[in-house]
Design a protein around this motif. Structure first.
Motif, mmCIF file in Angstrom:
data_model
loop_
_atom_site.group_PDB
_atom_site.id
_atom_site.type_symbol
_atom_site.label_atom_id
_atom_site.label_comp_id
_atom_site.label_asym_id
_atom_site.label_seq_id
_atom_site.Cartn_x
_atom_site.Cartn_y
_atom_site.Cartn_z
ATOM 1 N N THR A 81 4.890 -7.266 2.925
ATOM 2 C CA THR A 81 3.346 -6.783 3.041
ATOM 3 C C THR A 81 3.377 -5.319 3.437
ATOM 4 O O THR A 81 2.610 -4.550 2.958
ATOM 5 N N ALA A 82 4.334 -4.791 4.458
ATOM 6 C CA ALA A 82 4.243 -3.288 5.335
ATOM 7 C C ALA A 82 4.572 -2.265 4.089
ATOM 8 O O ALA A 82 4.026 -1.110 3.854
ATOM 9 N N ALA A 83 5.373 -3.101 3.050
ATOM 10 C CA ALA A 83 5.822 -2.295 2.040
ATOM 11 C C ALA A 83 4.643 -1.678 0.996
ATOM 12 O O ALA A 83 4.604 -1.090 0.223
ATOM 13 N N ASN A 84 4.453 -2.876 0.984
ATOM 14 C CA ASN A 84 3.975 -3.222 -0.345
ATOM 15 C C ASN A 84 2.023 -2.077 0.089
ATOM 16 O O ASN A 84 1.136 -1.466 -1.025
ATOM 17 N N MET A 85 1.468 -2.509 1.316
ATOM 18 C CA MET A 85 0.459 -1.339 1.957
ATOM 19 C C MET A 85 0.681 -0.495 2.465
ATOM 20 O O MET A 85 0.219 0.872 1.705
ATOM 21 N N GLU A 86 1.723 0.065 2.069
ATOM 22 C CA GLU A 86 2.733 1.444 2.008
ATOM 23 C C GLU A 86 2.125 2.190 0.896
ATOM 24 O O GLU A 86 1.806 2.648 0.730
ATOM 25 N N LYS A 87 3.029 1.230 -0.364
ATOM 26 C CA LYS A 87 2.714 1.770 -1.633
ATOM 27 C C LYS A 87 1.811 1.666 -2.246
ATOM 28 O O LYS A 87 1.272 2.370 -2.983
ATOM 29 N N LEU A 88 0.452 1.017 -1.272
ATOM 30 C CA LEU A 88 -0.878 1.409 -2.431
ATOM 31 C C LEU A 88 -1.184 2.434 -0.793
ATOM 32 O O LEU A 88 -2.094 2.659 -1.937
ATOM 33 N N GLU A 89 -0.999 2.762 0.057
ATOM 34 C CA GLU A 89 -1.662 3.554 0.320
ATOM 35 C C GLU A 89 -0.873 5.768 -0.273
ATOM 36 O O GLU A 89 -1.774 6.052 -0.434
ATOM 37 N N LEU A 90 -0.340 5.386 -0.612
ATOM 38 C CA LEU A 90 0.960 6.281 -1.866
ATOM 39 C C LEU A 90 -0.303 6.116 -2.818
ATOM 40 O O LEU A 90 -0.544 7.506 -3.640
ATOM 41 N N SER A 91 -0.325 5.120 -2.898
ATOM 42 C CA SER A 91 -0.862 4.470 -4.712
ATOM 43 C C SER A 91 -2.243 5.420 -4.709
ATOM 44 O O SER A 91 -3.080 5.803 -5.499
ATOM 45 N N THR A 92 -2.932 5.059 -3.711
ATOM 46 C CA THR A 92 -4.232 5.203 -2.885
ATOM 47 C C THR A 92 -4.010 7.161 -3.260
ATOM 48 O O THR A 92 -5.525 7.733 -3.429
ATOM 49 N N ALA A 93 -3.260 7.440 -2.334
ATOM 50 C CA ALA A 93 -3.464 8.892 -2.131
ATOM 51 C C ALA A 93 -3.140 10.037 -4.000
ATOM 52 O O ALA A 93 -4.114 10.600 -3.560
ATOM 53 N N ALA A 94 -2.657 9.051 -4.136
ATOM 54 C CA ALA A 94 -2.721 9.350 -5.149
ATOM 55 C C ALA A 94 -3.680 9.861 -6.411
ATOM 56 O O ALA A 94 -3.421 11.079 -6.695
ATOM 57 N N ASN A 95 -4.234 8.557 -6.347
ATOM 58 C CA ASN A 95 -5.528 8.702 -7.023
ATOM 59 C C ASN A 95 -6.490 9.223 -6.402
ATOM 60 O O ASN A 95 -7.233 9.968 -7.345
#
Length: 183
Positions: free
Chosen positions: A98-112
């Motif tokens: 979950t932490a890894a997925n949240m980090e990926k989501l945050e990075l993806s959101t930041a890139a978006n």
């Protein structure tokens, strides 16, 4: 087991001497002997032995049940411990995932968000450029309209001056003619 002795010969001779036929006396003797055969009846000693056997069997069953219950408790405790360890491990994996997925989501959101901001800036620049072009076009049209209007007014002024001049000349000519005629 004990059995009661029954003298069938004596019984048959007693029945025959009373006047009963031999076949009938023998049949009654057999039935009576069979009914008095207590070889299958239990005595007090038989019952005491059976009670002792049952008591021993019950004690064995109780011991076996206690041992089985203890084994079951140990097995259950071990299974519960394994389950708790597995659950803890699974929870830890889930938390990490979950932490890894949240980090990926945050990075993806930041890139978006960065892409969105860049697109918004491009849109703003494009919009500003279009507005500038529209303003230039509008100004050019206004200039053309102003020039056209000014030219129209100049033509009208000249036409009006020409007409007024003509009227004035005619008026002066008429005034001169009236003055000469009167005068």
């Amino acid at each position: 087991m004990h059995s009661v002795s029954f003298d069938t010969h004596k019984f048959i001779t007693t029945l025959i001497s009373a006047g009963m036929p031999l076949g009938q006396a023998e049949t009654i003797s057999d039935v009576l002997r069979d009914s008095h055969d207590i070889g299958n009846l239990a005595t007090k000693a038989d019952l005491c032995g059976l009670r002792n056997e049952l008591h021993t069997s019950i004690e064995k069953l109780e011991l076996s049940t206690a041992a089985n219950m203890q084994k079951l408790e140990l097995s259950t405790a071990a299974n519960m411990e394994k389950l708790e360890l597995n659950t803890a491990a699974n929870m830890e994996k889930l938390e990490l995932s979950t932490a890894a997925n949240m980090e990926k989501l945050e990075l993806s959101t930041a890139a978006n968000m960065e892409r969105l901001e860049a697109n918004m800036q491009k849109l703003e620049l494009n919009t500003n450029a279009r507005i500038d072009r529209l303003e230039l076009n509008a100004n050019a049209r206004m200039d053309r309209l102003e020039y056209s209007t000014a030219a129209s007014f100049e033509r009208m002024e000249l036409h009006l001056i020409f007409k007024l001049s003509s009227v004035l000349i005619i008026g002066i000519g008429a005034a001169t003619a009236v003055t000469k005629w009167l005068g």
